[in-house]
Motif scaffolding. Structure first.
Motif: not given
Length: 437
Positions: A403-410, A417-418
């Motif tokens: 039930g999680g999510t993944l955010q990616i900032k790059s 940043t994951f």
């Protein structure tokens, strides 16, 4: 008993009794009195019949508001039967309304589109799925010709030719639709649409997966077979043989990692492999992820860690696989001397695992596709770092199960940043100790 006798015998008896009474009155008071009394009785009888006919006529004009009288004589039986017929009709109407409501509800819930047309293709009704598939509106387009509403050459040819034995596949409104027309009754047709967009996408993914997996396995196999053929020849010195054995070992390990990741993905997607949640010791998990990252780095990077959040419910093995893939990617795509920071922290919406690196970064156009199988930003560099191209796909499926999510900032050249976010419901609730009396 004969229905005619049931009606005429009582009517004849009532008439005979009235005439007998009038004759008796005439015998006592004179024949003129008897005739006048008989005339008055007949007029009263006719007026009564006309009154009942008038009330019956009013009731037939408006059965809901008008009320049937109790009646007299045979009228009692007539009004009683009409009342029963009305009650049965109301009952049948209620049942029909309920069945119609159920039918409409079922049609509304169908994932396939259903539209009813007459023999000249004028729209009579359609369900929400048909509205979505074909851009129709049940209120706006009712009574309009469907061929004027669905502007597609293949659909027009299908309609004109009238060969409805086989369904038609068309691309319409950015969807892949399977269309089938089914004639029914004498003057109506049913238009059924099935959205095959997702099926087509999954099939394309399957083909791409097989092609990519075959390519990824063929490359190391080609290297190994080539070196084995060379090794079979005489005259190789020890240094060359050792170099070849080293390369074959590396390629063998690459194939092993690839197969392991493919099996992991298959297991995560299988309905026969349900997750069995357990209380995960996050401190222990983070230490293991840090050790694995440092072992992969071999002292080339600074790998730090901060654990500030609670334990969670989930699969230790799967979370280790997800967190480990993110950490190993940070190591692989960060040049020597770079920094990698692992963080486990609670926030308002739950808990998160964050991997920050000072690596090469990722351009914005690639970020949305990173979790696709075998998708690589730089294929040549991925092979140099021994990546399989399945790591982020595994992360995505693990998070779906938790039930999680993944955010990616790059940003290219400035690191990445994951962030893995798990909901509050995943946090292990501390049980308060029971006070002893």
């Amino acid at each position: 008993m004969n229905p005619k006798l049931v009606f005429w015998v009582p009517a004849a008896l009532r008439t005979a009794l009235i005439l007998a009474g009038c004759a008796l009155a005439g015998w006592i008071a004179g024949w003129v009195t008897g005739l006048v009394l008989a005339l008055l009785c007949m007029i009263a009888l006719v007026f009564t019949q006309l009154s009942y006919l008038y009330q019956l006529s009013n009731w037939m004009d408006d059965p809901q508001s008008a009320k049937l009288p109790d009646g007299w004589g045979e009228w009692t039986n007539i009004f009683s039967r009409l009342y029963r017929m009305r009650r049965e009709d109301e009952k049948n109407q209620t049942e029909l309304t309920e069945w119609l409501a159920r039918f409409r509800q079922a049609m509304h819930l169908l994932p396939d589109g259903v539209a009813i047309m007459d023999d000249v293709l004028f729209l009579e009704w359609c369900n929400p799925a048909a509205e979505q598939h074909l851009g129709l509106s049940n209120e706006r387009d009712k009574g309009m010709r469907v061929t004027n509403l669905v502007r597609n050459p293949d659909f027009m040819d299908y309609i004109i030719l009238g060969r409805y034995e086989q369904p038609l596949t068309i691309s319409f409104r950015e969807r892949k639709l399977i269309v089938h027309i089914i004639p029914f009754e004498n003057r109506r047709q049913i238009l059924v649409t099935h959205d095959a967009t997702e099926t087509e996408r999954i099939e394309e993914m399957r083909r791409d997966f097989i092609a990519n997996a075959s390519h990824e396995l063929r490359t190391p196999l080609t290297v190994i077979v080539g070196f084995l053929e060379i090794a079979a020849q005489e005259g190789l010195d020890a240094a060359t043989r050792a170099a070849h054995l080293k390369l074959m070992t590396e390629q063998g390990h690459r194939m092993q990692h690839l197969i392991e990741d493919m099996l992991t993905l298959s297991r995560l997607e299988s309905v026969d492999y349900p997750m069995r949640p357990e209380a995960v010791d996050v401190g222990k998990l983070m230490e293991q992820v840090q050790r694995d990252a440092r072992a992969l780095s071999a002292g080339k990077h600074e790998v730090t860690m901060a654990v500030e959040g609670p334990n969670v419910m989930g699969s230790y093995e799967e979370l280790h696989s997800a967190f480990g893939n993110l950490a190993s990617n940070a190591v692989r795509y960060t040049p020597a001397g770079g920094k990698i920071h692992l963080v486990w922290k609670e926030f308002e919406g739950g808990v998160k695992f964050k991997v920050e690196d000072t690596g090469i970064g990722i351009s914005p156009e690639h970020i949305s596709r990173l979790t696709e199988r075998f998708y690589r930003v730089d294929k040549s560099r991925s092979r140099e770092t021994q990546g399989t191209g399945l790591g982020l796909a595994i992360v995505k499926h693990v998070l779906l199960r938790h039930g999680g999510t993944l955010q990616i900032k790059s940003e290219a050249g400035k690191g990445s940043t994951f962030i893995v976010c798990l909901p509050k419901t995943a946090i292990v609730q501390q049980q308060p100790e029971l006070a002893l009396n």
